[in-house]
Design a protein around this motif. Sequence first.
Motif, PDB file in Angstrom:
ATOM      1  N   THR A   7       0.832  -1.213   0.000  1.00 45.15           N
ATOM      2  CA  THR A   7       0.000   0.000   0.000  1.00 45.15           C
ATOM      3  C   THR A   7       0.861   1.255   0.000  1.00 45.15           C
ATOM      4  N   LEU A   8       1.934   1.246   0.780  1.00 43.33           N
ATOM      5  CA  LEU A   8       2.826   2.406   0.831  1.00 43.33           C
ATOM      6  C   LEU A   8       3.492   2.655  -0.516  1.00 43.33           C
ATOM      7  N   ILE A   9       3.954   1.595  -1.158  1.00 47.39           N
ATOM      8  CA  ILE A   9       4.616   1.757  -2.461  1.00 47.39           C
ATOM      9  C   ILE A   9       3.638   2.291  -3.504  1.00 47.39           C
ATOM     10  N   VAL A  10       2.411   1.761  -3.508  1.00 48.46           N
ATOM     11  CA  VAL A  10       1.409   2.235  -4.469  1.00 48.46           C
ATOM     12  C   VAL A  10       1.011   3.672  -4.158  1.00 48.46           C
ATOM     13  N   ALA A  11       0.960   4.032  -2.860  1.00 48.39           N
ATOM     14  CA  ALA A  11       0.579   5.387  -2.473  1.00 48.39           C
ATOM     15  C   ALA A  11       1.573   6.428  -2.972  1.00 48.39           C
ATOM     16  N   LEU A  12       2.821   6.044  -3.155  1.00 46.58           N
ATOM     17  CA  LEU A  12       3.803   6.973  -3.698  1.00 46.58           C
ATOM     18  C   LEU A  12       3.458   7.393  -5.120  1.00 46.58           C
ATOM     19  N   GLN A  13       2.685   6.565  -5.824  1.00 53.58           N
ATOM     20  CA  GLN A  13       2.311   6.861  -7.198  1.00 53.58           C
ATOM     21  C   GLN A  13       0.879   7.388  -7.303  1.00 53.58           C
ATOM     22  N   ASN A  14      -0.047   6.780  -6.530  1.00 52.06           N
ATOM     23  CA  ASN A  14      -1.456   7.156  -6.647  1.00 52.06           C
ATOM     24  C   ASN A  14      -2.150   6.792  -5.330  1.00 52.06           C
ATOM     25  N   TRP A  15      -2.477   7.796  -4.519  1.00 57.28           N
ATOM     26  CA  TRP A  15      -3.039   7.507  -3.202  1.00 57.28           C
ATOM     27  C   TRP A  15      -4.443   6.910  -3.299  1.00 57.28           C
ATOM     28  N   TRP A  16      -5.225   7.297  -4.317  1.00 57.12           N
ATOM     29  CA  TRP A  16      -6.561   6.734  -4.483  1.00 57.12           C
ATOM     30  C   TRP A  16      -6.477   5.250  -4.844  1.00 57.12           C
ATOM     31  N   LEU A  17      -5.534   4.913  -5.721  1.00 58.43           N
ATOM     32  CA  LEU A  17      -5.333   3.505  -6.061  1.00 58.43           C
ATOM     33  C   LEU A  17      -4.821   2.734  -4.852  1.00 58.43           C
ATOM     34  N   ALA A  18      -3.976   3.365  -4.036  1.00 59.75           N
ATOM     35  CA  ALA A  18      -3.469   2.710  -2.829  1.00 59.75           C
ATOM     36  C   ALA A  18      -4.606   2.400  -1.860  1.00 59.75           C
ATOM     37  N   LEU A  19      -5.581   3.305  -1.751  1.00 60.14           N
ATOM     38  CA  LEU A  19      -6.733   3.060  -0.887  1.00 60.14           C
ATOM     39  C   LEU A  19      -7.530   1.856  -1.381  1.00 60.14           C
ATOM     40  N   GLN A  20      -7.727   1.753  -2.692  1.00 58.88           N
ATOM     41  CA  GLN A  20      -8.442   0.600  -3.251  1.00 58.88           C
ATOM     42  C   GLN A  20      -7.665  -0.691  -3.015  1.00 58.88           C
ATOM     43  N   VAL A  21      -6.340  -0.625  -3.161  1.00 63.18           N
ATOM     44  CA  VAL A  21      -5.498  -1.797  -2.915  1.00 63.18           C
ATOM     45  C   VAL A  21      -5.615  -2.237  -1.464  1.00 63.18           C
ATOM     46  N   ALA A  22      -5.566  -1.281  -0.537  1.00 62.23           N
ATOM     47  CA  ALA A  22      -5.655  -1.626   0.881  1.00 62.23           C
ATOM     48  C   ALA A  22      -7.001  -2.263   1.206  1.00 62.23           C
ATOM     49  N   ILE A  23      -8.088  -1.701   0.670  1.00 59.82           N
ATOM     50  CA  ILE A  23      -9.419  -2.252   0.943  1.00 59.82           C
ATOM     51  C   ILE A  23      -9.533  -3.663   0.377  1.00 59.82           C
ATOM     52  N   ALA A  24      -9.066  -3.857  -0.867  1.00 55.39           N
ATOM     53  CA  ALA A  24      -9.142  -5.185  -1.487  1.00 55.39           C
ATOM     54  C   ALA A  24      -8.331  -6.208  -0.695  1.00 55.39           C
ATOM     55  N   CYS A  25      -7.126  -5.821  -0.263  1.00 59.15           N
ATOM     56  CA  CYS A  25      -6.280  -6.751   0.486  1.00 59.15           C
ATOM     57  C   CYS A  25      -6.882  -7.088   1.852  1.00 59.15           C
ATOM     58  N   VAL A  26      -7.475  -6.089   2.489  1.00 58.95           N
ATOM     59  CA  VAL A  26      -8.096  -6.342   3.792  1.00 58.95           C
ATOM     60  C   VAL A  26      -9.278  -7.295   3.645  1.00 58.95           C
ATOM     61  N   ILE A  27     -10.067  -7.132   2.581  1.00 59.94           N
ATOM     62  CA  ILE A  27     -11.190  -8.045   2.343  1.00 59.94           C
ATOM     63  C   ILE A  27     -10.684  -9.471   2.128  1.00 59.94           C
TER      64      ILE A  27
END
Length: 360
Positions: A263-283
């Motif tokens: 999530t941190l690595i993706v957030a460096l490029q796109n914080w909105w995409l990082a939020l989606q990644v975090a939600i998907a991984c948590v699910i």
Amino acid sequence: MARRSQDLQRWLIIGLIGPIVALNVWLLSQLFAYFDHLIAVLTISAILAFLLNYPVRAFQQVGIKRQGAIVIVILITIALLAILTTTLMPILLAQTTQLLEKIPGSLEASRQNLDAWDNWARERNYPIDIKGFGGRLSTQIENQIQNFAPQALGLALGTLTGLVDTILVIVLAFYMLLYGAQLWHGLLHLIPPKFGVPFGDSLRKNFHNFFLSQILLALFMALAVIPVFTALKVPFTLVFALIIGVAEVIPFIGAALGIGLVTLIVALQNWWLALQVAIACVILQQIRDNLLAPKIMGDFTGLNPLWIFIALLIGLQVAGILGIIVAVPIAGTIKGTIDAIRHPEPSIVIPPEKELPPPA
């Protein structure tokens, strides 16, 4: 007077246990540091032999002799390793290189975003130094990348050494499958049955439950995030799936570490995409924890979470990454052995040699 003497003797014994344990841990770390490569090869070979023993037994159940079943399983393993090396490895290396090249630019973009957030906080008189925190975080990430780059280069240059080690691990696993039961049976007979039987049972139980369950759950997470990340158009999908899968092998905290890092690595490029990644991984993690893990894993150690953390820290200090991987099953083995000694079975008999699986 006698009671006071007994209490003093008991507290003296308890006081001596701490220094003795600390000394043994220190000696163990020094011994591992000296023989680290040899111990790593032997440990990986033993774990591989332990896991490959399951398909060997499956082939034996259909009427194939053990020697033939071992040869078939080893050949299948080598074929799978060759396929993975020639197909996925080049893609992983390419994506890893691209990711490392892209991170500096992403850090610069994140600094600009942090400047905007810092100005927003200053305008509202919020006592938050977002820019300073982001600068320190970016510096730490850059330092880690600089440290990782030589390691990646050394990994590329050490391909031949890695190939030799891989061949050595497979050969050792082959011989452990053939003769490991006899060796394990002989080692158990060196220990008095009162301690040897519960130790052997606890060791098999903990290593069986841990490695089999952790590997299955890690494969689930690694394979599950690939289609999800592909649908979300996350770059470097295979690298991120590998990070999450490898982190899952670490019990208790591995999931949070893997998901947090990705999530941190993706957030460096796109914080909105990082939020989606975090939600998907948590699910996916909730599915893993609530549906799969109880059926596959269960409470295999019975350890308090605090003891799990302590075991992980000790394993990291003594043997690094390998120590983290084996720390929890070793701690579970110690607990299981102590519990079995405190509450022994009515009769203690060492199982016949032919019924013992190879050592884990």
